[in-house]
Design an enzyme around this catalytic site. Sequence first.
Site, short mmCIF file in Angstrom:
data_model
loop_
_atom_site.label_atom_id
_atom_site.label_comp_id
_atom_site.label_asym_id
_atom_site.label_seq_id
_atom_site.Cartn_x
_atom_site.Cartn_y
_atom_site.Cartn_z
CB ALA A 49 51.06 103.01 97.02
CG ASP A 50 49.78 100.96 90.73
OD1 ASP A 50 50.03 99.76 90.97
OD2 ASP A 50 49.93 101.47 89.61
CB THR A 51 54.34 104.26 90.93
OG1 THR A 51 54.35 104.51 92.34
CG2 THR A 51 55.15 105.33 90.23
#
Length: 172
Positions: A49-51
């Site tokens: 995941a990446d934000t």
Amino acid sequence: MLREAGIDFEVGLSRAREWPYPGGDPAEYAESLARAKAAGAEGEVVLGADTVVVVDGTVLGKPIDPDDGAAMLRRLSGRMHDVITAVAVQDRGAIRWGHARSRVTFRPLSSAEIVEYVTSGEPLGKAGAYAIQGRAAGFVAELDGDRDTVVGLPLGLVRRLLPKRVGGLIAD
């Protein structure tokens, strides 16, 4: 968050390295980072995941130092911004991915609040230099969307991407 959702997991390190935002669609950028993280780790099923935080079309990643974090918080003070979290799931060599978006509005922050928050160390390693699940929860005047997206793991999206055999969840 995964444990609370009934998903058994182990934390592993990805060999993927993040790269600077090259321009273009911020959601596609976050998705490419999530895919790289999922592909760069080993396991039967791997979730990456990446934000990113987007304000006025500018992508704010993780601050490089406390001064950078303070500058990000000054930019977000009293403003609305988007938070995009991308998730990728690698299962038996195939990768599925997607993203979720929430809109956050910060109340105006004083210089003293920014200095105090940055000094706490909490902003380092956080997209946009804040953690809504931490002390920065008090900065939020309005949230339109899923809080899990802002935290960095939209569970609804995770549930859709995980294979059916993981945690008894139903996937598309």
